[in-house]
Each structure stands twice: as C-alpha cells, then as structure tokens.
Design an enzyme around this catalytic site. Structure first.
Site, PDB file in Angstrom:
ATOM      1  N   ASP A  91       0.863  -1.179   0.000  1.00 53.94           N
ATOM      2  CA  ASP A  91       0.000   0.000   0.000  1.00 53.94           C
ATOM      3  C   ASP A  91       0.898   1.227   0.000  1.00 53.94           C
ATOM      4  O   ASP A  91       1.657   1.457   0.951  1.00 53.94           O
ATOM      5  CB  ASP A  91      -0.915   0.004   1.227  1.00 53.94           C
ATOM      6  N   GLU A 126      -1.463  -1.602  -6.086  1.00 57.24           N
ATOM      7  CA  GLU A 126      -2.693  -0.931  -6.477  1.00 57.24           C
ATOM      8  C   GLU A 126      -2.550  -0.304  -7.858  1.00 57.24           C
ATOM      9  O   GLU A 126      -1.461   0.134  -8.242  1.00 57.24           O
ATOM     10  CB  GLU A 126      -3.048   0.158  -5.461  1.00 57.24           C
ATOM     11  N   ASP A 165      -3.397   2.093   6.760  1.00 55.24           N
ATOM     12  CA  ASP A 165      -2.494   1.560   5.741  1.00 55.24           C
ATOM     13  C   ASP A 165      -2.202   0.080   5.950  1.00 55.24           C
ATOM     14  O   ASP A 165      -2.082  -0.678   4.987  1.00 55.24           O
ATOM     15  CB  ASP A 165      -1.187   2.362   5.733  1.00 55.24           C
TER      16      ASP A 165
END
Length: 377
Positions: A120, A216, A299
């Site tokens: 992340d 991501e 996170d």
C-alpha cells in the site's frame, strides 16, 4: 519517418477506440529547444573496449566512461551477450551511453517463493508491506525534494536576480545567469538521482524476496491534480514503483506482479471480517470496523487486503489481472461514481468487496459485506 508513422498509427487507433489509455491527439513535430538531446547508433563500430573504461561509437570514436564497463565486457567476451545498438543521450546535466544487448541470463530464485505481499503506497509512509504470513513492514518516505526545498529556494532567488534569456526580444543570458542556473539544476539533478536510487533499492529488495507482489492500480495522473498533495505524490514516484516491480519480477525472477482493480476498496474493507464501509475519509488514519470491532492502522489494513488478493486472483475470483497469467474475473468492489443522496442497497450475491480470510465471518456493516469466503494460505 518511422517514428512519425508510428505516431500517426497510434493517433488513428486512439481516435477509433482501438488503443487503450488516455486519448491521444494529432502528432506534433518536436522543437529542438525542448526535445532531449539523444541519438541512436545501430550500424558501424559499436563496442566496449578491452580496458573496461572506454567505448567506441560511430562518428564519436573512442570515449572514456566515468563508470567501468567490466560487467558488460565480461559477458561479451564470454559469449553470453551481444550488443545490438547504442544510444547516447543528455540527461540531468550528464551524457550517458546505454547499450541494447541480447543477454543470456539465468533466473534468480526468490527468498520466499510461496509468500505473497501486498504493498500500500502512501505519502507520509512510502510503502506498507503486509505478506501472507501476517508480517507487516513499513518503509519511510525519504522526502528528498522536501529536504532540498530550502536550498532550491535560495538557488532560484539567485537565478531570478540575473539577466536571463528572452526569446521574444532575442536577449541572451548572461554568464552569471548561466552559472546560477547550472547550480540550481545541480540541486534538481541530485534530488532526482537520490529518488531513483531509493526506488531501485526498494523494488529490488521486494522482487528478490516474494513470489507474488500485489500493488494498487493508482490513477497517478488524477492524483496529481490535487494541488495540496501533488508535490508529495510526485516526489514519492508511485508510477515508477509499479513499473520497476513489473519488469523486475518478470524478467529477473520469473515471479508475478498483480495489479488490483482501480475501484477495489482496499482501505474500506475490514481485513478481519471482510465488511466494507460505505465511506472512509482520507483524514481518518485508524480503521475501526463496526461489525467485528477491529481497530487497525488504515495503511496496514489496506496492505493486508491487497495480500489476500494474491490467492483470489489465482483462484479466478479476485479483482486483479497479471500480464503473464490468464485473465480473471473482476467483481465490482466500489462504485466508480458515488452520490450523497444515493439510496442504500442491500448486499447482493453477485457483488463482492474482495477476498476474505478463513477466520472472517459474514456480518453486515453499513452497506455490504463479502458474498463468499475464500480459502487462503
């Protein structure tokens, strides 16, 4: 002419809807004032000299290099590499020569091939990495540009006091302006070099340790439109991290990089029970689940959900697609367009928010939960 032909071909495909990505406009000729100084040699004498300190190129003859070329020279002499072309370019105040070579290379085995990691990315913390064993590690953001801003301000003020160029009146820059501008560019070049070094070290370490990397699919171009975070996002280099992970995992270690769907709610999904929040503001840094009561860093929670997608993509029920693997289904995880007055919906069997762990239970939190559980590691 070949580059112009390719540009017109890309423009035609983009106009007809056959080309993915951002819509392209009609090609324009490059200005010699703005284009990068570069040339490519494909024929003639192109070699790395035997002393490992010089290269020979057409029309330029023999040139001494700042860095040794012994690694490429050893491969060429051993017969495991063949030089195809050479490109000379001017970048960050220096001249570089890069060789395109055909190399015979053995794949390097990763340290933990059976472990998947979810990454992340963020601004305050550059990366939060959570693997399938439950271990969570954080990588601090170096913030090279922020640390150099004071020095850049002073250098920019010095440049503004000098007599600079003016194309409208034909005024040429003074020697003092050129000297001050070179000093300012040196600071910019150092920041860029430090950023590139830090990102390469991070991506090399990740690619050499894990068998599966989940990242991501961030809309970096859209994030840069936020004037409050644009500078920090650009300094972090989100797009460069994904680009480096993609080619390092595939070419060096024969592992895979999975990109989660852009609308997958990694931050809104509870990593403990799988419940999905309707909204989660950016200033809320601690995730609190209304269903199971889990309290975890925002996170860390997103990284755990990304790590869970590794098996979901393998089983064909995830939201990610690997370039080397077969395409998998992409369940809708988050609404691409939301309205504050939109009526609340009940959970449907065809909608899933993401992968769930074996110990997760199906309880509803506000708007929807996971439809079915997956058996993970």
């Amino acid at each position: 002419m070949a580059n112009a032909s390719a540009a017109f071909d890309n423009y035609a495909k983009s106009k007809n809807g056959k080309r993915r990505g951002k819509r392209m406009g009609a090609p324009r000729f490059k200005s010699k004032r703005k284009a990068r100084l570069a040339c490519r040699f494909t024929t003639g004498v192109i070699r790395v000299d035997a002393d490992g300190r010089h290269v020979t190129l057409p029309r330029l003859d023999t040139i001494r290099t700042h860095e040794p070329t012994v690694k490429l020279l050893a491969r060429v002499q051993a017969g495991t590499a063949r030089i195809l072309s050479a490109t000379v370019r001017h970048e960050r105040g220096r001249w570089f020569v890069s060789f395109q070579a055909e190399v015979k290379r053995d794949l390097e085995r990763v340290a933990r091939p059976d472990v998947a990691v979810g990454i992340d990315l963020g601004v305050k913390t550059l990366a939060v990495m959570a693997d399938s064993t439950g271990e969570i590690r954080t990588v601090a953001n170096p913030g090279h540009y922020d640390r150099a801003r004071r020095q850049l301000r002073r250098a920019s003020r010095t440049v503004s006091r000098r007599q600079g160029p003016d194309r409208r009146t034909g005024q040429k820059p003074s020697k003092r302006w050129e000297k001050a501008n070179a000093a300012r560019n040196k600071v910019h070049h150092r920041v860029a070099n430090l950023r590139a070094d830090a990102l390469h070290k991070l991506t090399t370490a990740v690619a050499a340790e894990y068998g599966t990397v989940v990242v991501e699919d961030l809309n970096v171009a859209g994030m840069l439109r936020n004037r409050r975070l644009a500078r920090r996002i650009a300094d972090a280099g989100f797009g460069e991290i994904r680009r480096q992970l993609t080619y390092k995992t595939r070419q060096r270690h024969a592992t895979r990089t999975i990109a989660a769907d852009r609308w997958y709610p990694s931050s809104k999904t509870c990593s403990g029970c799988g419940a999905v929040k309707a909204t989660l503001s950016l200033h809320v840094r601690t995730y609190q689940c209304d269903a199971c009561g889990l309290v975890i860093d925002r996170d860390d929670n997103a990284a755990l959900n990304l790590a869970a997608l590794a098996v979901a993509a393998t089983t064909g029920t995830g939201v990610a697609g690997d370039q080397d693997a077969q395409a998998v289904s992409k369940p809708r995880g988050a609404d691409q367009k939301t309205r504050t007055t939109r009526p609340r919906r009940k959970a449907e069997a065809s909608r899933t928010g993401g992968a769930t762990l074996p110990h997760q239970r199906q309880t509803e939190a506000r708007d929807r939960t996971q439809a079915e559980a997956l058996t993970l590691w």
